[in-house]
Design an enzyme around this catalytic site. Structure first.
Site, mmCIF file in Angstrom:
data_model
loop_
_atom_site.group_PDB
_atom_site.id
_atom_site.type_symbol
_atom_site.label_atom_id
_atom_site.label_comp_id
_atom_site.label_asym_id
_atom_site.label_seq_id
_atom_site.Cartn_x
_atom_site.Cartn_y
_atom_site.Cartn_z
ATOM 1 N N LYS A 44 0.855 -1.198 0.000
ATOM 2 C CA LYS A 44 0.000 0.000 0.000
ATOM 3 C C LYS A 44 0.886 1.241 0.000
ATOM 4 O O LYS A 44 2.059 1.192 0.369
ATOM 5 C CB LYS A 44 -0.928 0.040 1.223
ATOM 6 N N ASP A 98 -1.833 -1.345 10.695
ATOM 7 C CA ASP A 98 -2.100 -1.334 9.250
ATOM 8 C C ASP A 98 -2.758 -2.610 8.741
ATOM 9 O O ASP A 98 -3.112 -2.704 7.566
ATOM 10 C CB ASP A 98 -0.785 -1.174 8.458
HETATM 11 O O1 C5P Z 1 0.841 -0.864 15.018
HETATM 12 P P1 C5P Z 1 2.235 -1.049 14.553
HETATM 13 O O2 C5P Z 1 2.885 -2.260 15.172
HETATM 14 O O3 C5P Z 1 2.387 -1.024 13.075
HETATM 15 O O4 C5P Z 1 3.036 0.212 15.081
HETATM 16 C C1 C5P Z 1 4.433 0.255 15.213
HETATM 17 C C2 C5P Z 1 4.781 1.412 16.099
HETATM 18 O O5 C5P Z 1 4.491 2.660 15.459
HETATM 19 C C3 C5P Z 1 3.996 1.461 17.395
HETATM 20 O O6 C5P Z 1 4.620 0.683 18.393
HETATM 21 C C4 C5P Z 1 3.986 2.925 17.745
HETATM 22 O O7 C5P Z 1 5.207 3.277 18.359
HETATM 23 C C5 C5P Z 1 3.962 3.600 16.383
HETATM 24 N N1 C5P Z 1 2.601 3.971 15.983
HETATM 25 C C6 C5P Z 1 2.011 5.082 16.556
HETATM 26 N N2 C5P Z 1 0.737 5.456 16.193
HETATM 27 C C7 C5P Z 1 0.067 4.753 15.259
HETATM 28 C C8 C5P Z 1 0.651 3.622 14.652
HETATM 29 C C9 C5P Z 1 1.920 3.251 15.033
HETATM 30 O O8 C5P Z 1 2.608 5.750 17.409
HETATM 31 N N3 C5P Z 1 -1.163 5.142 14.896
#
Ligand code: C5P
Length: 304
Positions: A17, A157
């Site tokens: 994406k 995501d």
């Molecule tokens: O959800 P995901 O594992 O992809 O996110 C990785 C990191 O990115 C999270 O641990 C967080 O630190 C940051 N993040 C965030 N806000 C979001 C998505 C991700 O701060 N909406």
């Protein structure tokens, strides 16, 4: 997400994406950030093959684009794809098995084409493909709502890739999906610099913003075919990512010399894309960017 099913054997094509728009609205008390984004899937896929394993074992073999095993030197050092329990594919399989309370096994092969740590959500797409793929292979009969609940546990995501359309407005921390239709496919050139970036690191350095366009206003402009070069291409994470990784600034400058309709970093980087008027233009822009040796260059269409 595309499927090919044979007896005891399922192939799933998991798309990358890009974020056409990404606005960070604020920091939450759980450490995540509240955001508003427009995401669209691309015609660039990882391929996952699932074979039933009656012994109950869950195994994963990863292959890079060159066809070698992930443990061998990859063409994209120093980022190495793990085929261990931390890989989102195995985490998704284990989560699904626990939730459904079954003791089924599968031999999974992942052919990786989507670059790692690139803001293209390859790992999240693989996780969504695993939830959907194993739900089918094992005949679990879980509903889309149940799969969404599991997806949200795996990453912000992952839910997007369960969307019935190839485009969505994503809200919350990214996991709340409003499927949308875009008026026509987009012709993109995506450049992935050799270096990657940690998503968590980029989010830690970002300054939330309430000003500027909303996702709805951005979509309205896109639907009306307005293509000013200016401000409506927005990603709040781009400024901090550029500070952390100068490769992105080089790619942005290179795109600003090209006759594209707009250009932007995807997600938390380091991939960067330009939107072209048609595929022929995308091919010639890609040719010129390849000559600048900025990284891997892909010509891809959106899948809407
Ligand atoms: O959800 P995901 O594992 O992809 O996110 C990785 C990191 O990115 C999270 O641990 C967080 O630190 C940051 N993040 C965030 N806000 C979001 C998505 C991700 O701060 N909406």
């Amino acid at each position: 997400m595309l499927f090919r099913q044979q007896h005891h054997h399922l192939t799933v094509f998991a798309p990358a994406k890009v974020n056409l728009f990404l606005k960070i609205l604020g920091k939450r008390t759980d450490g995540f950030h509240e955001l508003e984004s427009v995401m669209v899937t691309l015609g660039l896929y990882d391929t996952l093959e699932f074979r039933d394993d009656p012994s109950g074992n869950l195994t994963l073999e990863c292959r890079d684009t060159a066809g070698g095993l992930a443990s061998a030197p990859t063409p994209r050092p120093p980022l190495v794809l793990s085929s261990g329990p931390d890989n989102l594919v195995l985490r998704a399989a284990v989560l699904l098995r626990e939730y459904a309370k079954v003791n089924r096994g599968a031999a999974i092969t992942l052919a990786k084409r989507i670059p790692l740590a690139a803001g293209l959500a390859g790992g999240s797409s693989d996780a969504a493909a695993t939830l959907v793929g194993l739900n089918r292979l094992w005949n679990l009969g879980l509903s889309l709502n149940e799969l969404h609940a599991l997806a949200a546990k795996l990453g912000s995501d992952v839910n997007f890739f369960l969307s019935p359309t190839g485009a969505a407005i994503c809200r919350g921390r990214g996991e709340q999906i409003e499927p949308i239709q875009l008026p026509r496919p987009l012709h993109l050139v995506v450049v992935k610099p050799p270096s990657g970036l940690s998503t968590a690191l980029v989010f830690r350095h970002c300054q939330p913003t309430q000003v500027g366009l909303s996702a709805e206003e951005f979509l309205d402009a896109l639907r009306k075919g307005r293509h000013p070069l200016g401000d409506w291409w927005h990603n709040t994470l781009q400024a901090p990512a550029m500070e952390l990784n100068p490769d992105i600034r080089r790619v942005a400058r290179a795109f600003s010399r090209q006759p594209v309709l707009g250009h932007l970093m995807s997600g938390s980087g380091t991939s960067y894309f330009g939107v072209c008027a048609h595929r022929r233009q995308a091919m010639s822009v890609a040719g010129r960017l390849r000559a600048e040796r900025l990284g891997e260059v892909f010509v891809v269409g959106s899948r809407v």
